[in-house]
Write a protein that holds these residues in place. Sequence first.
Motif, short mmCIF file in Angstrom:
data_model
loop_
_atom_site.label_atom_id
_atom_site.label_comp_id
_atom_site.label_asym_id
_atom_site.label_seq_id
_atom_site.Cartn_x
_atom_site.Cartn_y
_atom_site.Cartn_z
N LEU A 158 -24.48 -0.23 -39.53
CA LEU A 158 -25.53 0.76 -39.79
C LEU A 158 -26.61 0.70 -38.71
O LEU A 158 -27.17 1.74 -38.33
CB LEU A 158 -26.14 0.51 -41.16
N GLY A 159 -26.90 -0.51 -38.23
CA GLY A 159 -27.88 -0.65 -37.16
C GLY A 159 -27.43 0.03 -35.88
O GLY A 159 -28.23 0.70 -35.20
N ILE A 160 -26.15 -0.11 -35.54
CA ILE A 160 -25.60 0.56 -34.35
C ILE A 160 -25.73 2.06 -34.49
O ILE A 160 -26.17 2.77 -33.57
CB ILE A 160 -24.14 0.14 -34.13
N LEU A 161 -25.34 2.58 -35.66
CA LEU A 161 -25.48 4.02 -35.91
C LEU A 161 -26.94 4.45 -35.82
O LEU A 161 -27.26 5.50 -35.26
CB LEU A 161 -24.93 4.35 -37.30
N GLY A 221 -31.47 7.31 -33.59
CA GLY A 221 -32.85 7.23 -33.11
C GLY A 221 -33.01 7.86 -31.73
O GLY A 221 -34.02 8.52 -31.45
N LYS A 222 -32.03 7.65 -30.85
CA LYS A 222 -32.10 8.26 -29.51
C LYS A 222 -32.03 9.78 -29.61
O LYS A 222 -32.73 10.50 -28.90
CB LYS A 222 -30.96 7.73 -28.64
N ILE A 223 -31.19 10.28 -30.51
CA ILE A 223 -31.12 11.73 -30.73
C ILE A 223 -32.46 12.24 -31.26
O ILE A 223 -32.97 13.28 -30.84
CB ILE A 223 -29.98 12.07 -31.72
N ILE A 267 -26.89 0.02 -22.48
CA ILE A 267 -25.60 0.12 -23.15
C ILE A 267 -25.47 1.46 -23.88
O ILE A 267 -24.47 2.17 -23.74
CB ILE A 267 -25.41 -1.05 -24.13
N THR A 268 -26.49 1.82 -24.65
CA THR A 268 -26.39 3.02 -25.48
C THR A 268 -26.58 4.32 -24.69
O THR A 268 -26.25 5.39 -25.18
CB THR A 268 -27.43 2.97 -26.62
N SER A 269 -27.11 4.22 -23.47
CA SER A 269 -27.31 5.42 -22.65
C SER A 269 -26.03 5.91 -22.00
O SER A 269 -25.91 7.09 -21.66
CB SER A 269 -28.36 5.16 -21.56
#
Length: 307
Positions: A280-283, A288-290, A220-222
């Motif tokens: 905040l968790g989504i952010l 974290g990926k960055i 999802i986040t990729s």
Amino acid sequence: MKTISVVIPAYNEASNIEAVFCKVRHVFDSLADYAFEVIFVNDGSSDGSGHMLQKLAAENTAVKYIEFSRNFGHQLALKAGMDHASGDAVISMDCDMQHPPEMIGQMIAEWEQGYDIVFTLRSYAKKAPRFKRCSSRFYYKFINTISDVKIEEGSADFRLLDRSVVNVLNNIEDKEPFLRGLTRWVGFSQKAIYYTADERFSGESKYSLKKMLRLAMTGITSFSTKPLHIAVYLGFFFAAMSLLYIPYVIWSFVYDVEISGWASLIMTIVFFGGLQLVILGILGIYIGKIFKQTKNRPAYIIKNKNF
């Protein structure tokens, strides 16, 4: 003569390695016009898979292996195999033989028809657990709703990639690759073929619920920032809802009416506190990926290989 590379990640699959190789070799015995190599990627196994691969490689020149220094995960094991494959086409498949090697011939035939990517869509046998079938269906519907890349239901890491596609994927520096999404994102001409998942040859699945949820979150986040947009929309929605409370507060102040309802107030505070933590968790996931990308560490570390 064209060469086909078969990439097989192996994590604690000592009892399956020789069996899956024999199946693959049997398939290529009937495909005399093609040379082949089988690249096993030992993803930090602790069950003797390394010794099994060394023994198998000593007996068969077609067997190559890569050993990670530790467990880096299934997707990076696939990526490592692709990085080191030399074939005109690369086929990836699992070591548990739920991906039927007999389909390799059909995949190559579609490739020869001009398709750059031949991917598979899995269906489960009726005796498969209902939870597994339902959760898989829900996962693909959810990821297609929230992601910018559409992934067909039943997609698996059992696919053939032309050398031109492999070269593109090898140049993508992603510390947490989601190959099911990447192979759709890169484009090229693609063809889907269908199969029914076989029973695992031996051993137990290494994909726990935790790992499946992590893979889902990576997917999802990729390929989407929609979770961030949803967080913004939720913020606006609840801010607008809170405005409805203002007239009641003014009326109570003018008429000197005591505002009661401490229980509802506490519930409201707890609800909005939880919502803020979710946002905040989504952010945090995206940050974290960055963070992982900017550290510039290698995606995986190779301890040993025989080529």
